[in-house]
Design a protein around this motif. Structure first.
Motif, mmCIF file in Angstrom:
data_model
loop_
_atom_site.group_PDB
_atom_site.id
_atom_site.type_symbol
_atom_site.label_atom_id
_atom_site.label_comp_id
_atom_site.label_asym_id
_atom_site.label_seq_id
_atom_site.Cartn_x
_atom_site.Cartn_y
_atom_site.Cartn_z
ATOM 1 N N LEU A 10 4.511 -13.765 8.276
ATOM 2 C CA LEU A 10 5.502 -14.098 7.243
ATOM 3 C C LEU A 10 5.093 -15.316 6.487
ATOM 4 N N ASP A 11 4.291 -16.223 6.959
ATOM 5 C CA ASP A 11 3.786 -17.407 6.252
ATOM 6 C C ASP A 11 2.579 -17.112 5.496
ATOM 7 N N LYS A 12 1.912 -16.163 5.708
ATOM 8 C CA LYS A 12 0.694 -15.802 4.596
ATOM 9 C C LYS A 12 1.538 -14.726 3.472
ATOM 10 N N ARG A 30 8.552 -10.835 -0.893
ATOM 11 C CA ARG A 30 9.460 -11.848 -0.280
ATOM 12 C C ARG A 30 10.402 -11.146 0.665
ATOM 13 N N TYR A 31 10.912 -10.115 -0.151
ATOM 14 C CA TYR A 31 12.167 -9.211 0.632
ATOM 15 C C TYR A 31 11.268 -8.634 1.559
ATOM 16 N N LYS A 32 10.222 -7.992 1.337
ATOM 17 C CA LYS A 32 9.731 -7.030 2.510
ATOM 18 C C LYS A 32 9.201 -7.993 3.663
ATOM 19 N N ALA A 33 8.793 -9.250 3.130
ATOM 20 C CA ALA A 33 8.180 -10.007 4.515
ATOM 21 C C ALA A 33 9.290 -10.558 5.240
ATOM 22 N N PHE A 34 10.389 -10.787 4.604
ATOM 23 C CA PHE A 34 11.621 -11.448 5.432
ATOM 24 C C PHE A 34 11.847 -9.979 6.381
ATOM 25 N N GLU A 35 12.256 -8.845 5.751
ATOM 26 C CA GLU A 35 12.536 -7.703 6.437
ATOM 27 C C GLU A 35 11.825 -7.374 7.799
ATOM 28 N N MET A 36 10.460 -7.331 7.459
ATOM 29 C CA MET A 36 9.711 -7.069 8.530
ATOM 30 C C MET A 36 9.800 -8.215 9.599
ATOM 31 N N ASN A 51 -1.660 -7.950 -0.870
ATOM 32 C CA ASN A 51 -1.964 -8.909 0.373
ATOM 33 C C ASN A 51 -0.624 -9.280 0.725
ATOM 34 N N GLY A 52 0.396 -9.528 0.011
ATOM 35 C CA GLY A 52 1.756 -9.922 0.413
ATOM 36 C C GLY A 52 2.377 -8.983 1.215
ATOM 37 N N TYR A 53 2.416 -7.637 0.887
ATOM 38 C CA TYR A 53 2.499 -6.364 1.456
ATOM 39 C C TYR A 53 1.840 -6.334 2.887
ATOM 40 N N TYR A 54 0.713 -6.486 2.664
ATOM 41 C CA TYR A 54 -0.157 -6.218 4.036
ATOM 42 C C TYR A 54 0.185 -7.268 5.069
#
Length: 732
Positions: free
Chosen positions: A308-310, A328-334, A298-301
């Protein structure tokens, strides 16, 4: 303020401890009540569950699985085992034993897990469900892989594969391919892992066990994801979904498919799957690693959606720090926050570097310990080789002595044959000399008669001729009678000599066979005694109190086996030599039977009844009490070996001038065709049970010595029944 804060924390901790103790007490109470409810509720034979066991047992098994990380699951597993035993559900008993292995796996207690694996294997080998031998073994291999102990994992996997091939178990053989694939996968050798997983799939399809391919399909799909071959990954994820037979497997398959669609950036399908998985999450059916995987995906999704928040919220729910940092790295990158993405990536690499350093230190320590152990093992093997060479030399000397004794016996037989031939030749010469003398006498008599006949008148000639004829007839009869007597004596002596020669050859063969069997039977307990003694005396070996007690128990058991063999051989020797003495006395049978039953009571398996059936009147038998008790004890001990449930009954009754004893059990029974074979020496129906196959042979010899007979009642089909018939009064 600081003191007040500390006091508040102490009070809070005390309150939590008290609350935990109360919860633990309530949990144990509920556990006992649930066990009572399951134990005393009416038995049902429905099996509407994936394991095809009793539904009540399956419901309780699910409760145990939910508490797998808690210490009370060990008591719950014992309760499940006894409930399954009472219901006769062997498969549920196997599952109960595997629960303990799972608990020790989840709490990382590898030493206890290794011990528990042997207990599960010992039980499962005697059941039709031999696949459960490999359940705890899979946990051990997974533990080593998880801790990057690849050498230990491969060593266990080699033993695993050898055992599966020895048992010819399709589950174990196919699973050995899967576990080798796991070894490659853990080291990120995805192409090699694919080969092993696909071999497992092909093997299970060939053997008709395609239902076992769920894990293989899931692993193949994961390999294709890591190789970025998403079409093949989706194909095998769908196969995995089709092979799902439990709710847990269904959720794992959908999580895998969710991962594939996210990797392909097929967000429409991913959205549908996310909603389905959210429903399972709301139902509370996701636990442990499945829930962790759900949070990660779900984090990657949400990172892919740019939410970002979810994405960060789900990363906070992940217990694995490395996975959390990756999300977290993937979320900030996207989200385009590359500075924060770099910071999270830097944390992840630092964490991974510290983990790698710790793992490398553990691996080096393990290699040093293994090197020292191998050096000690090499020295031990060298000493063992020297010992073996000495024993081999002793055996060769002993074999040379036996060959010399055989040669001496052969020369004695040849000497006897020569003596026999000399006697025959002497008899023939004596016979020829006697014949010659008789012919000479007859010739002289004829000459005298001829002279007399010439002197006498014609009238007397007739009388003389008549007299001569009578004499010739008498001599002929005497001669023929004497000839027949000599021929009869010669034939009797020849037959006696031939019989003696045959008996000598037979005795030589029997002696060789007896020595061969005896050496084999003595070697087995002696090897065990030497092996366990070497283990106990090994200064480098460290054993727990339970392990040392178990080794001493094995040592004691094999010593008793060796003592039993020696006693049996001594009894057999006395019986065959005719030196076995009989001490007759009036025996009160009730006392003797009660004493015999008390002597074997400790050998009876748990749950087996030991009973005595006897007439109301007291019976006194004139026989040898010690020999009679030895016969009954041997029969009862045999019954104890082969009876795991039911009863063992000793009975006796009067039938005319005889008394009939019987020992009846509800064990595995004996084929009618083997009714006489079992009374021969070294004959055993089951090589797995202890013993040497001399007991029944000694029983028959003792029964014959007491003037009776012993046989197997082939009409009885509920197990085995041995019958001993003895006269009320010992024959003079």
């Amino acid at each position: 303020m600081i003191n007040d804060s500390m006091n508040y924390k102490r009070i809070t901790i005390f309150a939590k401890d008290t609350q935990n103790d109360m919860k633990r007490f309530i949990g144990h109470t509920i556990l006992i009540l649930l066990a009572e409810i399951f134990l005393f509720c009416p038995t049902t034979m429905s099996q509407n569950n994936p394991y095809k066991i009793n539904d009540q047992l399956y419901s309780y098994y699910q409760k145990c699985s939910n508490a797998i990380r808690k210490p009370e699951v060990l008591l719950m597993a014992d309760t499940l085992f006894h409930m399954a035993e009472k219901k006769g559900d062997v498969k549920a008993q196997c599952l109960a034993l595997n629960l303990k292995s799972d608990h020790y796996y989840f709490i990382n207690d590898i030493n206890t897990l290794l011990i528990e694996k042997e207990k599960v294997a010992d039980f499962a080998r005697n059941t039709p469900y031999k696949q459960y031998i490999f359940g705890a073994w899979n946990r051990i291999i997974t533990y080593y892989l998880r801790n990057r102990e690849y050498d230990s994992a491969i060593q266990e996997l080699k033993k695993y594969q050898d055992e599966a091939i020895r048992l010819d178990n399709p589950y174990g053989i196919g699973k050995s391919y899967v576990r080798m694939g796991d070894v490659y996968y853990q080291q990120r050798m995805f192409r090699l892992a694919l080969q092993q997983y696909k071999q497992a799939v092909d093997y299970y399809i060939q053997t008709g066990n395609e239902k076992e391919n769920f894990y293989s399909y899931r692993s193949i799909s994961s390999c294709y994801i890591n190789l970025q071959r998403y079409e093949e990954a989706e194909e095998y994820a769908l196969r995995c979904l089709d092979a799902s037979v439990t709710q847990s497997a269904l959720i794992q398959s959908k999580l895998l498919l969710f991962q594939v669609t996210c990797s392909k950036m097929d967000l429409k399908k991913a959205d549908e799957l996310q909603k389905e998985l959210a429903q399972y999450r709301a139902q509370g059916v996701m636990k442990g690693a499945i829930l962790e995987n759900y949070f990660t995906l779900n984090g990657y999704y949400y990172a892919a959606l740019g939410n970002l928040d979810k994405a960060l919220a789900y990363s906070d729910s992940i217990s694995d720090k490395g996975l959390s940092l990756a999300v977290r790295y993937k979320a900030f990158e996207m989200a385009g926050d590359f500075y924060s993405a770099f910071a999270e990536l830097y944390k992840k690499y630092r964490l991974q570097d510290s983990i790698n350093q710790a793992n490398n230190a553990e691996v080096m320590a393990a290699y040093n310990a293994r090197f020292n152990n191998q050096r000690l093992e090499l020295e031990k093997n060298r000493l063992s080789l020297q010992n073996t060479e000495m024993k081999l030399a002793q055996m060769q000397n002993r074999e040379q002595m036996i060959l010399m004794e055989k040669e001496q016996t052969r020369m004695k037989l040849e000497n006897q044959d020569l003596q026999l031939k000399q006697q025959q030749t002497a008899i023939e010469l004596e016979k020829a000399e006697t014949q010659k003398q008789r012919l000479e006498v007859i010739h002289q008599q004829e000459q005298l008669q001829r002279i007399e006949m010439e002197k006498k008148t014609n009238q007397r000639k007739v009388w003389v001729i008549f007299s001569i004829l009578i004499l010739i007839s008498g001599f002929s009869s005497i001669y023929a009678f004497t000839r027949r007597q000599h021929a009869r004596h010669l034939k009797i002596e020849k037959e006696a000599a031939e019989k003696a020669r045959q008996q000598a050859e037979k005795a030589d063969k029997l002696k060789s066979a007896f020595l061969q069997n005896l050496s084999h039977e003595i070697r087995t307990p002696l090897n065990a005694i030497i092996g366990f003694n070497d283990l106990l005396n090994d200064a480098g070996a460290e054993f727990s109190k339970e392990e040392r007690s178990e080794l001493l128990g094995h040592l004691h058991t094999n010593t008793n086996l060796l003592l039993t063999l020696v006693n049996d051989v001594l009894d057999l020797s006395k019986l065959e030599s005719g030196n076995y003495s009989i001490s007759l006395s009036n025996v009160v049978l009730p006392e003797l039977c009660q004493s015999t039953l008390a002597g074997v009571a400790h050998r009876v398996a748990e749950g087996v009844r030991l009973e005595l059936k006897q007439p109301d009147t007291e019976i006194i038998l004139n026989t040898d009490a010690q020999r009679l008790q030895q016969i009954l004890t041997n029969l009862l001990v045999n019954a104890c070996k082969y009876t795991s449930q039911g009863s063992i009954v000793l009975a006796y009754e009067i039938a005319g001038t005889s008394i009939i004893f019987s020992v009846t059990d509800t064990g595995c029974g004996i084929d009618k065709e083997k009714g006489e074979l079992i009374f021969q020496r070294f004959e055993k129906l089951d090589s797995m049970n202890p013993g040497f196959g001399l007991g029944l042979s000694i029983c028959r010899s003792l029964t014959t010595l007491l003037g009776g007979k012993i046989y197997l009642d082939t009409q009885y089909t509920g197990g085995a029944r041995f019958v001993v018939e003895l006269p009320l009064h010992y024959p003079v």
